[in-house]
Design an enzyme around this catalytic site. Sequence first.
Site, PDB file in Angstrom:
ATOM      1  N   LYS A 176      -2.926  28.682 -19.372  1.00  0.00           N
ATOM      2  CA  LYS A 176      -4.306  29.037 -19.723  1.00  0.00           C
ATOM      3  C   LYS A 176      -4.510  30.557 -19.884  1.00  0.00           C
ATOM      4  CE  LYS A 176      -6.307  24.960 -17.441  1.00  0.00           C
ATOM      5  NZ  LYS A 176      -7.396  24.477 -16.558  1.00  0.00           N
ATOM      6  N   TYR A 226     -11.257  18.604 -23.952  1.00  0.00           N
ATOM      7  CA  TYR A 226     -11.953  18.384 -22.681  1.00  0.00           C
ATOM      8  C   TYR A 226     -13.160  17.452 -22.797  1.00  0.00           C
ATOM      9  CZ  TYR A 226      -9.132  21.808 -20.142  1.00  0.00           C
ATOM     10  OH  TYR A 226      -8.101  22.469 -19.516  1.00  0.00           O
ATOM     11  N   ASN A 276      -7.510  28.491 -13.481  1.00  0.00           N
ATOM     12  CA  ASN A 276      -6.447  27.996 -12.612  1.00  0.00           C
ATOM     13  C   ASN A 276      -5.067  27.933 -13.289  1.00  0.00           C
ATOM     14  OD1 ASN A 276      -6.955  25.796 -14.188  1.00  0.00           O
ATOM     15  ND2 ASN A 276      -7.274  24.346 -12.514  1.00  0.00           N
ATOM     16  N   HIS A 296      -2.813  23.652 -17.114  1.00  0.00           N
ATOM     17  CA  HIS A 296      -3.282  22.263 -17.205  1.00  0.00           C
ATOM     18  C   HIS A 296      -2.054  21.375 -17.288  1.00  0.00           C
ATOM     19  CE1 HIS A 296      -5.157  18.567 -18.663  1.00  0.00           C
ATOM     20  NE2 HIS A 296      -4.148  18.515 -19.517  1.00  0.00           N
ATOM     21  N   GLU A 339      -2.776  13.724 -25.500  1.00  0.00           N
ATOM     22  CA  GLU A 339      -2.922  15.183 -25.535  1.00  0.00           C
ATOM     23  C   GLU A 339      -1.850  15.826 -26.423  1.00  0.00           C
ATOM     24  OE1 GLU A 339      -4.968  15.427 -21.085  1.00  0.00           O
ATOM     25  OE2 GLU A 339      -2.993  16.333 -21.371  1.00  0.00           O
TER      26      GLU A 339
HETATM   27  P1  CMP Z   1      -7.717  20.969 -15.967  1.00  0.00           P
HETATM   28  O1  CMP Z   1      -6.587  20.244 -15.332  1.00  0.00           O
HETATM   29  O2  CMP Z   1      -7.422  21.751 -17.178  1.00  0.00           O
HETATM   30  O3  CMP Z   1      -8.842  19.893 -16.331  1.00  0.00           O
HETATM   31  C1  CMP Z   1     -10.215  20.134 -16.228  1.00  0.00           C
HETATM   32  C2  CMP Z   1     -10.520  21.513 -15.803  1.00  0.00           C
HETATM   33  O4  CMP Z   1     -11.834  21.759 -15.408  1.00  0.00           O
HETATM   34  C3  CMP Z   1      -9.712  21.836 -14.574  1.00  0.00           C
HETATM   35  O5  CMP Z   1      -8.359  21.944 -14.903  1.00  0.00           O
HETATM   36  C4  CMP Z   1     -10.395  23.089 -14.072  1.00  0.00           C
HETATM   37  O6  CMP Z   1      -9.842  24.263 -14.618  1.00  0.00           O
HETATM   38  C5  CMP Z   1     -11.808  22.911 -14.595  1.00  0.00           C
HETATM   39  N1  CMP Z   1     -12.723  22.762 -13.490  1.00  0.00           N
HETATM   40  C6  CMP Z   1     -12.711  21.792 -12.555  1.00  0.00           C
HETATM   41  N2  CMP Z   1     -13.712  21.998 -11.688  1.00  0.00           N
HETATM   42  C7  CMP Z   1     -14.354  23.117 -12.076  1.00  0.00           C
HETATM   43  C8  CMP Z   1     -15.462  23.852 -11.593  1.00  0.00           C
HETATM   44  N3  CMP Z   1     -16.119  23.445 -10.502  1.00  0.00           N
HETATM   45  N4  CMP Z   1     -15.846  24.949 -12.272  1.00  0.00           N
HETATM   46  C9  CMP Z   1     -15.185  25.339 -13.378  1.00  0.00           C
HETATM   47  N5  CMP Z   1     -14.124  24.689 -13.891  1.00  0.00           N
HETATM   48  C10 CMP Z   1     -13.707  23.601 -13.250  1.00  0.00           C
END
Ligand code: CMP
Length: 139
Positions: free
Chosen positions: A10, A50, A113, A116, A127
């Site tokens: 990311k 998403y 984070n 993914h 995906e």
């Molecule tokens: P990902 O695995 O890419 O799939 C959904 C994403 O939503 C997740 O990783 C996080 O990066 C994001 N996400 C989940 N919870 C929150 C939150 N409370 N605030 C912002 N982003 C979030």
Amino acid sequence: MAEQTFSIIKPDATRRNLTGKVNAVIEGAGLRIVAQRRIQMTRAQAEKFYEIHKERPFFGELVDFMISAPVVVQVLEGDNAVARYREAMGATNPAQAAEGTIRKLYAESVGENSVHGSDSADNAALEIVQFFKPEEIVG
Ligand code: CMP
């Protein structure tokens, strides 16, 4: 059983030049990077990817973040690749991620984070086709 999963490095990670360090953890976990491309995601691509989260309060923030800088999209292959990569990534919230995981090492917050990974083999297939043609995946 050999399996494929879909991964995204990311914007928070590409911005800090962590692509190689993330890939080192991926390869160290026994996963082979069988396709990889650095792209600037469009808003339409991010919204589609998403879509399942579109009613969540963080959807807008998530899409804005995913298009804020380039990402690296990948296909990873290995025994139980989906579960293996989820273990290597660590918990979604880096504060809860285990030692040595990508998110423990590099993630900044639950939103930013670093990576993914698909949550099932069925979703991995859905995906992967959003970003790769079959001939681009070389196992
Ligand atoms: P990902 O695995 O890419 O799939 C959904 C994403 O939503 C997740 O990783 C996080 O990066 C994001 N996400 C989940 N919870 C929150 C939150 N409370 N605030 C912002 N982003 C979030």
